[in-house]
Design a protein around this motif. Structure first.
Motif, PDB file in Angstrom:
ATOM      1  N   THR A   1      -5.689  -3.595  -5.792  1.00  0.00           N
ATOM      2  CA  THR A   1      -4.995  -2.754  -4.817  1.00  0.00           C
ATOM      3  C   THR A   1      -3.537  -2.570  -5.193  1.00  0.00           C
ATOM      4  OG1 THR A   1      -6.487  -3.564  -3.089  1.00  0.00           O
ATOM      5  CG2 THR A   1      -4.474  -2.489  -2.366  1.00  0.00           C
TER       6      THR A   1
ATOM      7  N   HIS B   1      -5.119  10.939  -3.939  1.00  0.00           N
ATOM      8  CA  HIS B   1      -3.656  10.961  -3.834  1.00  0.00           C
ATOM      9  C   HIS B   1      -3.005  12.075  -4.636  1.00  0.00           C
ATOM     10  CE1 HIS B   1      -3.633   8.975  -7.808  1.00  0.00           C
ATOM     11  NE2 HIS B   1      -2.372   9.342  -7.885  1.00  0.00           N
TER      12      HIS B   1
ATOM     13  N   SER C   1      -2.845  10.014   2.079  1.00  0.00           N
ATOM     14  CA  SER C   1      -4.010   9.572   1.295  1.00  0.00           C
ATOM     15  C   SER C   1      -4.778   8.492   2.040  1.00  0.00           C
ATOM     16  CB  SER C   1      -3.563   9.044  -0.066  1.00  0.00           C
ATOM     17  OG  SER C   1      -2.923  10.029  -0.823  1.00  0.00           O
ATOM     18  N   TRP C   2      -4.052   7.567   2.630  1.00  0.00           N
ATOM     19  CA  TRP C   2      -4.681   6.484   3.380  1.00  0.00           C
ATOM     20  C   TRP C   2      -5.391   7.026   4.611  1.00  0.00           C
ATOM     21  CZ3 TRP C   2      -1.755   1.218   4.350  1.00  0.00           C
ATOM     22  CH2 TRP C   2      -2.682   0.266   4.790  1.00  0.00           C
TER      23      TRP C   2
ATOM     24  N   SER D   1      -9.533   0.843   1.553  1.00  0.00           N
ATOM     25  CA  SER D   1      -9.319   2.270   1.303  1.00  0.00           C
ATOM     26  C   SER D   1      -8.706   2.545  -0.064  1.00  0.00           C
ATOM     27  CB  SER D   1      -8.405   2.864   2.386  1.00  0.00           C
ATOM     28  OG  SER D   1      -8.969   2.744   3.670  1.00  0.00           O
ATOM     29  N   ALA D   2      -8.463   1.501  -0.864  1.00  0.00           N
ATOM     30  CA  ALA D   2      -7.705   1.666  -2.100  1.00  0.00           C
ATOM     31  C   ALA D   2      -8.372   2.643  -3.068  1.00  0.00           C
ATOM     32  CB  ALA D   2      -7.510   0.305  -2.771  1.00  0.00           C
TER      33      ALA D   2
ATOM     34  N   MET E   1      -4.780  -2.369   3.055  1.00  0.00           N
ATOM     35  CA  MET E   1      -5.029  -1.199   2.205  1.00  0.00           C
ATOM     36  C   MET E   1      -6.299  -1.336   1.385  1.00  0.00           C
ATOM     37  SD  MET E   1      -2.428   0.148  -0.765  1.00  0.00           S
ATOM     38  CE  MET E   1      -2.943   1.358  -2.005  1.00  0.00           C
TER      39      MET E   1
ATOM     40  N   SER F   1       0.851   7.762   3.000  1.00  0.00           N
ATOM     41  CA  SER F   1       0.341   7.817   4.373  1.00  0.00           C
ATOM     42  C   SER F   1      -0.814   8.795   4.506  1.00  0.00           C
ATOM     43  CB  SER F   1       1.470   8.194   5.337  1.00  0.00           C
ATOM     44  OG  SER F   1       2.061   9.429   4.983  1.00  0.00           O
TER      45      SER F   1
ATOM     46  N   ILE G   1      -7.956   6.153  -1.865  1.00  0.00           N
ATOM     47  CA  ILE G   1      -6.565   6.571  -2.043  1.00  0.00           C
ATOM     48  C   ILE G   1      -6.331   7.006  -3.483  1.00  0.00           C
ATOM     49  CG2 ILE G   1      -4.180   5.715  -2.086  1.00  0.00           C
ATOM     50  CD1 ILE G   1      -4.920   3.990   0.357  1.00  0.00           C
TER      51      ILE G   1
ATOM     52  N   THR H   1      -8.534   8.998   3.548  1.00  0.00           N
ATOM     53  CA  THR H   1      -9.571   8.072   3.100  1.00  0.00           C
ATOM     54  C   THR H   1     -10.206   7.344   4.272  1.00  0.00           C
ATOM     55  OG1 THR H   1      -8.447   7.745   0.981  1.00  0.00           O
ATOM     56  CG2 THR H   1     -10.048   6.074   1.646  1.00  0.00           C
TER      57      THR H   1
END
Length: 395
Positions: A26, A345, A378-379, A337-338, A334, A376, A341, A382
């Motif tokens: 991550t 991203h 991208s997270w 969701s890494a 995170m 923010s 992302i 996801t």
């Protein structure tokens, strides 16, 4: 104890998860976002006119180790997956987790991400390309970039090679694991072996191709940096060898000697990084022919790069293993969701850079807008996508 080859049919019911490696992976993905956020504002880049030399140091810090480290971590659980699933199901699952996202990336996500770049350099009145025209020309004529998705196809290819080795050379992975396991109480020797191995797999390719050459298969989006082909593959198989034993007791054990000596590896990484900086400074200021530096410089840079990459691999794993029981709130939150992302991203990176391009803001302010917005959004995207069960099983 190392599992013997004839014990490989003892299948674990569930995969092992080790928080330190989840956090390390991550962390690298967070560095990927940081890397792509600053690239447009580097002094020696060709992007936004607003630049800051400090961002060049960030790019050099990241680019000289982080993707090789990603391949190393990606190999850690390959052996157990092959034992648990068998090569056929292993490859089917890897195709689902890597191949499908790769196809979605190159056909959808990356064209959407690169469209603002097309708009920037093809001003109104010079072309009538809508996005549909741009997309069609990208996939039929090219250039057809893959963006960060290049990592997915290379990792999938390496997984296929690992499965073939498992079938046709079944003694290789246990033997590699036995060798690495034997170094668990000799961290200095392990570090020296890893330095030598990194140099052997990178320096010849660096001298042959330099660092700007990318191997591309025709116009298809299947690139890989020529000088790092062997480095990535070797780190991946080293990861497989490390994972050929119980990760909790082997070379990368939480209470092992390599983890306890993380300050030593960090010191070496700092020395090698400074060496890279000195060589880069010399290249830009003292080398007469910038595009063709002399052989001593190439050798020196190749050595510094390979040793820094090796030292950072020991440093990052050592830190996360040594502090495994500490709280890492951001990385732990995170982590689920890494992967998603990483996949999405680039859209936000490119569009936000395009959005702030014409504003007379300092480079640091533009970077903050791009990084914070990308991270923010991208997270958030996801997290929403992962509410769909089919997507959640993929990312």
């Amino acid at each position: 104890m190392l599992r013997k080859p004839d014990e490989s049919n003892q299948v674990m019911t569930t995969p092992v998860r080790i928080a330190a490696f989840d956090r390390a992976r991550t962390f690298i993905i967070l560095l990927v976002l940081l890397h792509h956020s600053v690239l447009n504002y580097t002094w020696f880049g060709h992007g936004d006119p607003k630049r800051w030399l400090g961002f060049d140091l960030v790019v050099l810090f990241n680019d000289s180790f982080f993707m090789a480290f990603m391949f190393l971590v990606s190999g850690l659980f390959v052996r157990d997956s092959l034992v648990r699933k068998g090569p056929a199901i292993f490859l089917r699952d890897r195709a689902w987790r890597l191949g499908v996202p790769y196809l979605i990336s190159v056909f959808v996500l990356i064209p959407v991400a690169y469209y603002p770049s097309f708009l920037r350099y093809h001003l109104p009145g010079t072309t009538d390309f809508s996005f549909a025209h741009f997309w069609w020309r990208t996939v039929t004529v090219g250039p057809w970039p893959s963006g960060p998705a290049w990592f997915l196809w290379v990792l999938l290819a390496l997984d296929a090679i690992a499965a073939a080795v498992w079938v046709f050379a079944p003694r290789f992975i246990p033997a590699l694991g036995q060798f690495i396991f034997g170094l668990r109480d000799r961290p200095v020797k392990a570090f020296l072996w890893f330095l030598i191995f990194s140099i052997a797999t990178y320096l010849p390719m660096h001298l042959a191709f330099g660092d700007v050459s990318w191997l591309e298969l025709g116009r298809f989006p299947l690139p890989i940096q020529s000088s790092r082909i062997l480095l990535y593959a070797s780190y991946f198989f080293i990861g497989i060898g490390v994972g050929a034993v119980d990760l909790r007791t082997g070379l990368l054990a939480e209470n092992g000697e390599p983890a306890r000596r993380w300050p030593v590896w960090l010191a070496f990484a700092f020395v090698f990084y400074v060496s890279i900086l000195v060589l880069v400074y010399a290249h830009h200021n003292w080398v007469a022919n910038f595009d063709s530096p002399p052989l001593p410089w190439k050798v020196g840079y190749g050595l510094a790069f390979a040793m820094y990459s090796a030292a950072m691999a020991f440093t990052v794993t050592g830190i996360f293993l040594h502090f495994a029981k500490s709280r890492w709130s951001l990385l732990d939150a995170m982590q689920p969701s890494a992967y998603g992302i990483y996949l999405v991203h680039y859209i936000f990176i490119m569009w936000l850079q395009y959005a702030v391009f014409d504003y007379p803001l300092p480079a640091g302010v533009k970077f903050v807008i791009v990084f914070a917005g990308t991270f923010s959004m991208s997270w958030a995207v996801t997290a929403m996508l992962r509410k769909i069960p089919l997507v959640a099983r993929m990312i």
